[in-house]
Each structure stands twice: as structure tokens, then as C-alpha cells.
Design an enzyme around this catalytic site. Structure first.
Site, PDB file in Angstrom:
ATOM      1  N   GLU A 293      38.317  51.327  41.507  1.00 21.20           N
ATOM      2  CA  GLU A 293      36.875  51.582  41.459  1.00 21.20           C
ATOM      3  C   GLU A 293      36.230  50.563  42.379  1.00 21.20           C
ATOM      4  OE1 GLU A 293      35.793  54.241  40.246  1.00 21.20           O
ATOM      5  OE2 GLU A 293      37.657  54.762  39.234  1.00 21.20           O
ATOM      6  N   CYS A 327      27.959  47.293  40.389  1.00 24.28           N
ATOM      7  CA  CYS A 327      28.361  48.293  41.383  1.00 24.28           C
ATOM      8  C   CYS A 327      27.409  49.476  41.340  1.00 24.28           C
ATOM      9  CB  CYS A 327      29.784  48.742  41.108  1.00 24.28           C
ATOM     10  SG  CYS A 327      30.004  49.217  39.407  1.00 24.28           S
TER      11      CYS A 327
END
Ligand code: NAD
Length: 541
Positions: A293, A327
Site C-alpha cells: 500500500e 496516505c
């Protein structure tokens, strides 16, 4: 020996404590914060059952008080990494045979330890190491971590329950074997919960792990390790190593027993690791599982029907909580001309009420950036904006690193929808706005889709259902987590499985069964009760 069909406890999300003035949790966490702040510790690596020290030490300092020493940690040499691989493989012989319900118990106990006796410690460590406000620490290091542990146990059971069809005289069974070899977990600085989950989710499925936390999270990573040990995780199942990421990764990837990587961090590092795995592919016993990720350039787009106060709140919370170092943080925003000035005014007014400073002062909404490199990256972007013609700063823009790496929440307004800060992940408290003519709604949706290499999170604000439908369709591939009338951050385990595609990752959705499935290798066993004893089929007659 247990031979029952077990049912794990039904998980529910850990309630977020308020830390309001006068609450016992506030008093407890501040006491812990002060006690940790006022002593220095030395953190060894954890290899097999041993605490491993080397002559190579690095220091740990709070980002909001970077001259203060929290302690030191020991960095690995190549031999330490080889030892960690051997320790993991040794542990595998017994851990891979451990009944699943016993694995579940260990991680459920870890969740209860974090929810109870370790809560103040893991939160205070996260406030100190990563400069999180108490609220940001609580939703990460306590609640999200607890949720990962409890929900993953439930997902593990659901995976094991998933069995194929049978036919008369035949029983088909699927077993979910751990991977052969060991898994490498590489975690980022920004979430203590992610660091815990990258290693624990893999181990939960019966694998052994070599875990390398970020240099900037070692202090809270050590508390995670304390929890795992107290929960009863056997020696060598999760080995924690620190040090030069290149050397550690190169050593790990040379091993024929490398079975997979569970990574979260920036896109460029992940691509680099993937390349190296490719180059080594002939050396591995199995095809490694690659789960990563990575970065984001997360957007908010408001339609002309959106309510300005709601959009402004989405921008402030989405872009500036934890200094934009999520993020999922909003960093590019598209505003309709007819509403832009109201939204901007609201953002500017509200930002004036925000104060910066140490997380030990609970009045601060914004604290420090993680390190000098991050501070410099943001300062350079801000200074460039101040010089460039097609963009201006309309809020914030000041910074000071004399005590901590502080940067004001900064809002830029550009006339160029492809301006650098509309495209590049900067990972800090800087959001860039672009105003589009209301009539260009559909073109702007295309612009949102085409502007960045990432596809992690995004949000649309609108009161018009047709406009929402258009956004849902046009932005289908622009975000793995898509929000309607909400900020693009704050995914909750069990509710919003998290991850993105394109340059944002392999989208294996942390906090879901899809992720856990990557850490098993199913084996099908077909048993025939009355085997055939003549090769001839009836049609031959
Ligand atoms: P980073 O890429 O600097 O570091 C991530 C990890 O990779 C760390 O453990 C680091 O030590 C290691 N690393 C660094 N260089 C390496 C190399 N050459 N070889 C091998 N390993 C190396 O990221 P960070 O600053 O810790 O975290 C921020 C990044 O993480 C942002 O890009 C953010 O978007 C991303 N992130 C993504 C998610 C998600 O779910 N998509 C979640 C959190 C963070």
C-alpha cells in the site's frame, strides 16, 4: 488436543476515548507521556527470543522537540539479518502447526492488552515518536490496532470456514497453509497500527515474519513488540530488526526462503523493491506474494450544489489532521466558481483558530512533521509557490524548525490544474485548490481522474444526486476508497477496508479477509470413499 468447531468472539470497534478535560484517560496518558519524556531508553532488536544489541546506535527524538533525546536503538548488520531469517525459519516448524484457535487467542489477548494496560503507553509513545495529538494517537495506536487484531481473527475464521462443494462419495477439503518460508514486513512511520498489522496479520495466518519498522517509528514499534511478547507470541515468529533499509532488504531478498512482502510506504521504494524481487525471481522456492500500500494524491471535488461549510470542514480535517501525513490526506481540491469564495473564506477563518505545538498541550490541533527531510520538502514547495506566477498562498505558509519541525497548515490557490502540488505527493500540511467554472463539472471530473498517478482516496461533495452519480462513474478508477459528502480520511477497520490501485498499491485492502488471503496457500484435499476399481467408463461398453 482440542477438537471442537470454535467460534471466535464477535468483534466490535473499540470505542474512542474522549480525553476531555478532567477525564481519567487524559490524566493517565499525560502522566505516561511525561514519564517517558523524562527518561532515555535503549531499544534492542528482537531476533528469535533474544534482545540483540550491536555497536551501531541511532538516536530517537520527538519531532516537536528534536533536540530532546528519547533514547537509542540498535542497528543491524548483515549477519543480524541472516540470523533473523534463520530464527524465523526455526520458529516456523512449530508455529505453522499451532492450532489456529491458539494463534487467535494470542492476538485477541494482544488486542485486550492494548485496550487496557498498554493503552496509555502505546498512545504516549506514538505522541512522542510520531508527534500525534492524543486524538490522532488514540484512533491509530489504540483503536485501529485493536480493531485490526480483533477483526482479523474473525476474518481468519471466515477464511477457514470457506470450503468447496462435495459430490456423492467424495469429500473435498480446503486447508489454508501458511506460506513456505518467511514474510518480510516493512512499515512506514505514520501509523503505529499499520506497523502492528503488517507483521501481526501475516503471523496470525501461521507465517513467520521479519519486520523492519521505519527509523522514525522505532520508539512506538518497541511497545508493539512488548505487547506481542506479553500476549504469548512464541520466540522467532515476529523478528524486529532496525537499520539501513537497503542492506536489510537486499539481504532478505537474496534468501531462497523469501515468501512474500507486506509493505506500506512510498511508491518509489515499493517499485524499487518489486524490481529487486523480479531480478531475484529465479532464486526463490515459491513465487513471492507482493502486497504493498503506497502513496496518494487524494482529492476533494465539490459540486456547485455542495454546502460550503461541509466542504470547508472536509478540507480542514482531510488535509491537516496529523499535519497531512496520512496516505489518505486531501492535498488537491476542486471548487466550483459559484461557491469557491464562501468555502475559501470559511477555511481561512477556521484555520486562524488552529494552534501548532507539542501534542502534550491538548489545545493543539496541529503538531510537528516527522523529520527534517519532510520539513525541507514542504518548505521547498512553499517557497516555490511563493515565487511561481500561477499559484499563490492564501493561508499559512510560515514555518519554524528551531524546536520542532513545525509548518503552518498551508492553502495554495492555483490557476493551473496541473501545477506541481496538484500532482506530486508531498505528505505534509499543504493543500492546493483549483477553481473550475460550474458548467465544466464533467470536464473537471475527467481532470481529477487524469491529474495524478495515484488512486488511493477521494471525496465528492454534492447535494445533487445526478451529479453524485456522474462522479461515482467518472471517478471509478481514481480512488480505492471513495467518499460521498465526507472527508477522504479516517477509514475504520471492518467498515471501510482500505487500499488503492494505480500508483497507490496492490489494493489488497488492509482490514479485510482479502488481505489475509494473500498470506495463505490453499491446499485442496479430495478424498474418495469408494475408489474406482476398473478403468473402463460405461461409454466404452
Ligand atoms: P518511506 O517510503 O520513506 O518508508 C517506508 C518503509 O520503507 C520504511 O520502513 C523505510 O525504512 C523503508 N525503506 C526506505 N527506503 C528503502 C529502500 N531503499 N529499500 C527498502 N526499504 C526502504 O515512507 P514513510 O515516509 O515511512 O511513509 C510515508 C509514505 O507511506 C507515503 O508515501 C504514504 O502515502 C505511504 N503510506 C501509504 C499507506 C497506504 O495505505 N496506502 C499508508 C501509510 C503510508
Amino acid at each position: 488436543m482440542s477438537n471442537s468447531i470454535f467460534q471466535v468472539p464477535d468483534p466490535s470497534n473499540e470505542p474512542i476515548l474522549s480525553y476531555a478535560p478532567g477525564s481519567p484517560e487524559k490524566e493517565e496518558v499525560l502522566k505516561m507521556y511525561n514519564s517517558l519524556y523524562n527518561k532515555t531508553i535503549e531499544i534492542p532488536m528482537r531476533i528469535g527470543g533474544g534482545n540483540v544489541k550491536t555497536d551501531d546506535l541511532a538516536s530517537m527524538n520527538p519531532p516537536h522537540d528534536h533536540k530532546h533525546l528519547l533514547g537509542t536503538y540498535h542497528k543491524a548488520n548483515k549477519k543480524n539479518i541472516e540470523d533473523a531469517i534463520s530464527a524465523a525459519l526455526k520458529a516456523r516448524t512449530t508455529w505453522s502447526k499451532m492450532p489456529w484457535q491458539s494463534r487467535a487467542s494470542i492476538f485477541l489477548k494482544a488486542a485486550d492488552l492494548v485496550a487496557g494496560p498498554y493503552r496509555a503507553k502505546i498512545n504516549a509513545a506514538t505522541m512522542l515518536a510520531q508527534s500525534k495529538t492524543i486524538f490522532q494517537a488514540e484512533i491509530d495506536a489504540a483503536c485501529e490496532l485493536i480493531d485490526f487484531l480483533r477483526f482479523n481473527v474473525k476474518f481468519m475464521q471466515e477464511i477457514y470456514e470457506n470450503q468447496p462443494e462435495n459430490s456423492p462419495g467424495i469429500w473435498n477439503q480446503l486447508t489454508y497453509r501458511p506460506l513456505e518460508g518467511f514474510v518480510y514486513a516493512v512499515s512506514p512511520f505514520n501509523f503505529t497500527a499499520i506497523a502492528g498489522n503488517l507483521s501481526a496479520s501475516v503471523a496470525m495466518m501461521g507465517n513467520v515474519v521479519l519486520w523492519k519498522p521505519s527509523d522514525y517509528q522505532v520508539y512506538s514499534a518497541n511497545v508493539l513488540m512488548e505487547v506481542f511478547i506479553e500476549a504469548g507470541l512464541p520466540d522467532g515468529v515476529i523478528n524486529m530488526v532496525f537499520g539501513d533499509p537497503e542492506m536489510i532488504t537486499d539481504t532478505v531478498l537474496k534468501s531462497t526462503e523469501f515468501a512474500g512482502i507486506h509493505y506500506t510506504g512510498s511508491t518509489s521504494v515499493f517499485r524499487n523493491i518489486w524490481n529487486k524481487i523480479g531480478k531475484n525471481i529465479n532464486n526463490y522456492r515459491s513465487y513471492p506474494r507482493i502486497v504493498g500500500e503506497t502513496g496518494g494524491k487524494d482529492f476533494i471535488i465539490a459540486h456547485s450544489s455542495a454546502k460550503p461549510k461541509e466542504v470547508a470542514t472536509g478540507i480542514i480535517r482531510g488535509a491537516f489532521e496529523f499535519q497531512g501525513q496520512k496516505c489518505s490526506a486531501a492535498s488537491r481540491v476542486y471548487l466550483p466558481e459559484s461557491k469557491a469564495k464562501y468555502i475559501i473564506k470559511e477555511v481561512q477563518t477556521e484555520l486562524k483558530t488552529i494552534t501548532l505545538g507539542s501534542p502534550s498541550d491538548f489545545k493543539n490541533f496541529v503538531t510537528a512533521l516527522i523529520h527534517k527531510g519532510a520539513f525541507d520538502r514542504l518548505v521547498n514547495a512553499i517557497e516555490k509557490i511563493k515565487k511561481d506566477k500561477d499559484v499563490e498562498i492564501i493561508a499559512g505558509g510560515n514555518y519554524d524548525d528551531s524546536k520542532g519541525y513545525f509548518i503552518e497548515p498551508t492553502v495554495a490557490l492555483t490557476t493551473n490544474p496541473k501545477y506541481d502540488t496538484m500532482q506530486r505527493e508531498l505528505f505534509g500540511p499543504l493543500v492546493t485548490l483549483y477553481i473550475y467554472p460550474d458548467t465544466n463539472w464533467k470536464d473537471t471530473l475527467e481532470l481529477v481522474d487524469q491529474t495524478s498517478e495515484y488512486a488511493l482516496t477521494g471525496a465528492v461533495y454534492s447535494q445533487d444526486r445526478y451529479a453524485l452519480e456522474e462522479a461515482i462513474t467518472a471517478l471509478e478508477n481514481s480512488a480505492g476508497n471513495f467518499y460521498i459528502n465526507d472527508k477522504p480520511t479516517g477509514a475504520v477497520v471492518g467498515h471501510q477496508p482500505f487500499g488503492g490501485a494505480r500508483g497507490s498499491g496492490t489494493n489488497d485492502k488492509a482490514g479485510s479477509a482479502s488481505n489475509l488471503l494473500r498470506w495463505v496457500s490453499p491446499r485442496l484435499i479430495k478424498e474418495t470413499f469408494l475408489p474406482a476399481s476398473d478403468y473402463r467408463y460405461p461409454f466404452l461398453g
